[in-house]
Design an enzyme around this catalytic site. Structure first.
Site, PDB file in Angstrom:
ATOM      1  N   MET A   1       0.766  -1.488  -0.046  1.00 40.57           N
ATOM      2  CA  MET A   1       0.198  -0.241  -0.228  1.00 40.57           C
ATOM      3  C   MET A   1       0.748   1.126   0.243  1.00 40.57           C
ATOM      4  SD  MET A   1      -3.736  -0.639   1.763  1.00 40.57           S
ATOM      5  CE  MET A   1      -3.165  -0.193   3.332  1.00 40.57           C
TER       6      MET A   1
ATOM      7  N   HIS B   1       8.924   0.913   3.945  1.00 38.00           N
ATOM      8  CA  HIS B   1      10.032   1.216   4.768  1.00 38.00           C
ATOM      9  C   HIS B   1      10.828  -0.709   4.662  1.00 38.00           C
ATOM     10  CE1 HIS B   1       7.619  -2.749   5.982  1.00 38.00           C
ATOM     11  NE2 HIS B   1       7.009  -1.357   6.711  1.00 38.00           N
TER      12      HIS B   1
ATOM     13  N   HIS C   1       8.781  -3.585   3.635  1.00 38.22           N
ATOM     14  CA  HIS C   1       9.074  -4.312   2.107  1.00 38.22           C
ATOM     15  C   HIS C   1       9.872  -3.923   1.457  1.00 38.22           C
ATOM     16  CE1 HIS C   1       5.527  -1.542   3.727  1.00 38.22           C
ATOM     17  NE2 HIS C   1       4.656  -1.948   2.859  1.00 38.22           N
TER      18      HIS C   1
ATOM     19  N   GLN D   1       4.978 -12.141   7.703  1.00 42.26           N
ATOM     20  CA  GLN D   1       4.743 -12.664   8.595  1.00 42.26           C
ATOM     21  C   GLN D   1       3.872 -11.328  10.091  1.00 42.26           C
ATOM     22  OE1 GLN D   1       3.852 -15.453   9.192  1.00 42.26           O
ATOM     23  NE2 GLN D   1       3.167 -15.319  11.262  1.00 42.26           N
TER      24      GLN D   1
ATOM     25  N   ARG E   1       2.636   2.686  10.055  1.00 43.65           N
ATOM     26  CA  ARG E   1       1.890   3.135  10.372  1.00 43.65           C
ATOM     27  C   ARG E   1       2.795   3.691  11.976  1.00 43.65           C
ATOM     28  NH1 ARG E   1      -2.542  -0.458   8.957  1.00 43.65           N
ATOM     29  NH2 ARG E   1      -4.669   0.798   7.871  1.00 43.65           N
TER      30      ARG E   1
END
Length: 290
Positions: A34, A38, A41, A152, A191
């Site tokens: 999305m 960071h 990813h 995970q 987030r």
């Protein structure tokens, strides 16, 4: 305004498919995101780059997996910076559609993995897994990857995606990679950018509490009730006043993420969700055989 990434970023499904056809029929690694990338990813992208001939990443903030009171409108978006990082890692195509491309006016079909709505995460976010399942199915249909990579940290989501791929006979291998953490143990998440400096300082209590739960199991020769494990997690969380809402602490099967009453040598997935200030954090650890 033109961007140096215009040839890398494909905004529509036909444009993506045309670009994909020019790259041949070699193995394709896919990393759906999305955005607001960071290191978590990027570790998935590196794995995909190492193991596949072609690498595709998607950037799409999926509105159908956000509840009415959640943070869709303020979810961080930084497409140009994300594209720069993906280009540096050798991604061949970025699929970055908008909402209207993924959900046309006549879109009615949903993928509903009903059993997962009964998990702790499903109960805390009604409709979330339907939104995730639908968009992941659509993305796998568009990209048609050989391998798809997930982290995970989103434990139930990983289980859901594996179930979808098997149930719907999607010819993609699902690869689950370990959670990537900051040096103090906090699981990396887009987030985390919402945390104030004070909240960021205490956020590692999430991982610390999970480790306490695992230790209770280890200290008793890998035998413990779910209640005993949860009590140790809660004991750590209760020491931190900035943790103002523990939504759940769940002890679940490693196989299907459904609750279990006791944990033996086979282990479990221990997960939690809480609010640190106003920021919702989730994390999990898997211990024992998987």
């Amino acid at each position: 305004m033109a961007s140096r990434f215009d040839s890398l970023i494909q905004r529509t499904i036909p444009a993506f498919r045309n670009k994909r056809m020019t790259l041949g029929t070699s193995s394709v690694g896919f990393v759906p995101t999305m955005g607001a990338l960071h290191e978590g990813h990027l570790s998935l992208v590196r794995e995909a780059r190492e193991k596949n001939d072609i690498v595709v990443s998607s950037i799409f903030v999926n509105p159908t997996q956000f509840g009415p009171s959640e943070d869709f409108d303020k979810y961080p978006q930084q497409l140009q910076e994300d594209a720069r990082m993906l280009e540096e890692l050798g991604v061949d195509i970025i699929f970055a559609p908008n909402k209207d491309e993924m959900y046309t006016d006549n879109h009615t079909t949903k993928v509903m993995p009903e059993i997962f709505e009964t998990t702790a995460e499903g109960k805390s976010r009604p409709g979330f897994f339907t939104g995730v399942s639908t968009v992941v199915t659509k993305l796998l249909n568009v990209v048609q990857p050989t391998n798809a990579y997930f982290g995970q940290k989103d434990a139930v989501q990983c289980c859901v995606i594996r179930r979808i791929v098997e149930d719907l006979n999607i010819p993609t291998n699902v690869v689950i990679m370990p959670t990537v953490r900051e040096s103090d143990g906090l699981a990396m998440s887009s987030r985390n950018a919402y945390l104030t400096p004070e909240e960021r300082m205490i956020a590692p209590v999430v991982f610390k509490s999970l480790l306490a739960g695992e230790q209770a199991w280890l200290d008793n020769d890998k035998q413990a009730s779910a209640d005993e494990i949860v009590a140790e997690v809660q004991k750590v969380l209760n020491q931190e006043p900035m943790v103002n809402e523990v939504q759940y602490v769940s002890v679940d099967s490693n196989i299907n993420m459904l609750p279990i009453d006791s944990v033996g040598p086979e282990g479990c997935c221990l997960s939690l969700a809480l609010k640190c200030g106003e920021v919702r954090l989730i994390d999990n650890i898997v211990f024992g055989a998987t």
